[in-house]
Each structure stands twice: as C-alpha cells, then as structure tokens.
Design a protein around this motif. Structure first.
Motif, PDB file in Angstrom:
ATOM      1  N   ILE A  80      19.474  13.052 -33.143  1.00 54.67           N
ATOM      2  CA  ILE A  80      18.718  12.778 -31.921  1.00 54.67           C
ATOM      3  C   ILE A  80      17.216  12.781 -32.208  1.00 54.67           C
ATOM      4  O   ILE A  80      16.470  11.931 -31.693  1.00 54.67           O
ATOM      5  N   ILE A  81      16.770  13.710 -33.036  1.00 57.43           N
ATOM      6  CA  ILE A  81      15.345  13.771 -33.376  1.00 57.43           C
ATOM      7  C   ILE A  81      14.917  12.517 -34.136  1.00 57.43           C
ATOM      8  O   ILE A  81      13.837  11.967 -33.889  1.00 57.43           O
ATOM      9  N   LEU A  82      15.753  12.029 -35.029  1.00 59.64           N
ATOM     10  CA  LEU A  82      15.418  10.803 -35.755  1.00 59.64           C
ATOM     11  C   LEU A  82      15.326   9.602 -34.819  1.00 59.64           C
ATOM     12  O   LEU A  82      14.441   8.754 -34.970  1.00 59.64           O
ATOM     13  N   VAL A  83      16.211   9.514 -33.836  1.00 61.65           N
ATOM     14  CA  VAL A  83      16.143   8.416 -32.863  1.00 61.65           C
ATOM     15  C   VAL A  83      14.878   8.545 -32.016  1.00 61.65           C
ATOM     16  O   VAL A  83      14.215   7.541 -31.730  1.00 61.65           O
ATOM     17  N   LEU A  84      14.539   9.765 -31.609  1.00 60.71           N
ATOM     18  CA  LEU A  84      13.296   9.970 -30.852  1.00 60.71           C
ATOM     19  C   LEU A  84      12.089   9.525 -31.662  1.00 60.71           C
ATOM     20  O   LEU A  84      11.190   8.855 -31.143  1.00 60.71           O
ATOM     21  N   TYR A  85      12.054   9.893 -32.925  1.00 59.15           N
ATOM     22  CA  TYR A  85      10.910   9.536 -33.748  1.00 59.15           C
ATOM     23  C   TYR A  85      10.846   8.029 -33.997  1.00 59.15           C
ATOM     24  O   TYR A  85       9.766   7.442 -34.005  1.00 59.15           O
ATOM     25  N   ARG A  86      12.001   7.416 -34.179  1.00 64.40           N
ATOM     26  CA  ARG A  86      12.013   5.971 -34.433  1.00 64.40           C
ATOM     27  C   ARG A  86      11.566   5.188 -33.192  1.00 64.40           C
ATOM     28  O   ARG A  86      10.857   4.193 -33.297  1.00 64.40           O
ATOM     29  N   ASN A  87      11.949   5.642 -32.002  1.00 67.78           N
ATOM     30  CA  ASN A  87      11.616   4.902 -30.782  1.00 67.78           C
ATOM     31  C   ASN A  87      10.220   5.209 -30.255  1.00 67.78           C
ATOM     32  O   ASN A  87       9.561   4.327 -29.697  1.00 67.78           O
ATOM     33  N   PHE A  88       9.764   6.459 -30.389  1.00 66.56           N
ATOM     34  CA  PHE A  88       8.507   6.861 -29.757  1.00 66.56           C
ATOM     35  C   PHE A  88       7.428   7.283 -30.740  1.00 66.56           C
ATOM     36  O   PHE A  88       6.316   7.610 -30.336  1.00 66.56           O
ATOM     37  N   GLU A  89       7.738   7.357 -32.039  1.00 63.70           N
ATOM     38  CA  GLU A  89       6.816   7.787 -33.068  1.00 63.70           C
ATOM     39  C   GLU A  89       6.271   9.185 -32.801  1.00 63.70           C
ATOM     40  O   GLU A  89       5.167   9.529 -33.203  1.00 63.70           O
ATOM     41  N   ASP A  90       7.064   9.982 -32.101  1.00 64.31           N
ATOM     42  CA  ASP A  90       6.731  11.364 -31.792  1.00 64.31           C
ATOM     43  C   ASP A  90       8.037  12.077 -31.471  1.00 64.31           C
ATOM     44  O   ASP A  90       9.002  11.445 -31.053  1.00 64.31           O
ATOM     45  N   ILE A  91       8.075  13.390 -31.652  1.00 65.12           N
ATOM     46  CA  ILE A  91       9.306  14.116 -31.350  1.00 65.12           C
ATOM     47  C   ILE A  91       9.131  15.016 -30.127  1.00 65.12           C
ATOM     48  O   ILE A  91       9.763  16.055 -30.004  1.00 65.12           O
ATOM     49  N   ASP A  92       8.294  14.581 -29.217  1.00 67.96           N
ATOM     50  CA  ASP A  92       8.089  15.281 -27.958  1.00 67.96           C
ATOM     51  C   ASP A  92       9.289  15.009 -27.052  1.00 67.96           C
ATOM     52  O   ASP A  92       9.618  13.861 -26.776  1.00 67.96           O
ATOM     53  N   VAL A  93       9.937  16.072 -26.570  1.00 69.82           N
ATOM     54  CA  VAL A  93      11.152  15.878 -25.772  1.00 69.82           C
ATOM     55  C   VAL A  93      10.866  15.392 -24.366  1.00 69.82           C
ATOM     56  O   VAL A  93      11.768  14.889 -23.690  1.00 69.82           O
ATOM     57  N   THR A  94       9.605  15.461 -23.895  1.00 74.34           N
ATOM     58  CA  THR A  94       9.302  14.975 -22.557  1.00 74.34           C
ATOM     59  C   THR A  94       9.226  13.462 -22.504  1.00 74.34           C
ATOM     60  O   THR A  94       9.327  12.865 -21.444  1.00 74.34           O
ATOM     61  N   LYS A  95       9.054  12.815 -23.652  1.00 78.88           N
ATOM     62  CA  LYS A  95       9.003  11.353 -23.681  1.00 78.88           C
ATOM     63  C   LYS A  95      10.386  10.727 -23.633  1.00 78.88           C
ATOM     64  O   LYS A  95      10.524   9.526 -23.471  1.00 78.88           O
TER      65      LYS A  95
END
Length: 101
Positions: A80-95
């Motif tokens: 999940i963290i890798l998908v967050l980083y790939r889509n938003f270029e950040d690992i902030d869970v509020t995004k």
C-alpha cells in the motif's frame, strides 16, 4: 529471583500507548505501520507474560501466531505504501482520500 508479572504488564501498557500515540498523531504511512507493529508487540508481551505466570505454553503459541499476522500485515502495508508513493510521490496517509471514485 523472578521478575513479577506486573512489570511485564506495565511495559506492555507503555509500548501499547506509544503505538497508539503514533497512530493518532502521525501522517507518515511508514510511521503508522511501525506504530501498529508496536501495538502488536505489546500484545505479544502480554501473551508471553501470562503464559509464564500460568506455567503453560498457550500464550507463547498465540504470540507466534501474532508474529505471523504481523509479518503478513507488513507485506500488505508495504504494498500500500508503494502504491501511495507511486501515485502521489509522498507517503502521507491524508492524501489517500483522493483515491476515491
């Protein structure tokens, strides 16, 4: 001289509270994942302490199952963290709220 069970329970409560504080205050997904691991380790401390207190191995067996659950949770969480980083270029869970349809 054996260590009383109360010391293990206080240690477990402290580790659990640190994990809960981390979940409630952090926005970074990695720190969120580490806080969940702290909470699971606090449960493991309780299982092993009560297993020692009662003189059987049941708590230690449950602790092994909890460690296996934690390993599976980390594998899913890292994905999940890798998908967050790939889509938003950040690992902030509020995004992650922008992932909705």
């Amino acid at each position: 001289m054996a260590v009383p069970v109360q010391y293990y329970l206080v240690l477990s409560a402290a580790v659990f509270c640190i994990g809960l504080f981390g979940i409630l205050t952090r926005r970074n997904a990695l720190l969120f994942l580490m806080s969940v691991e702290l909470m699971l380790n606090a449960a493991n401390i309780n299982f092993v302490a009560f297993s020692m207190y009662h003189g059987n191995l049941t708590g230690q067996v449950f602790s092994l199952f909890t460690m296996a659950l934690a390993a599976a949770e980390v594998a899913v969480g890292i994905g999940i963290i890798l998908v967050l980083y790939r889509n938003f270029e950040d690992i902030d869970v509020t995004k992650a709220t922008t992932l909705r349809w």
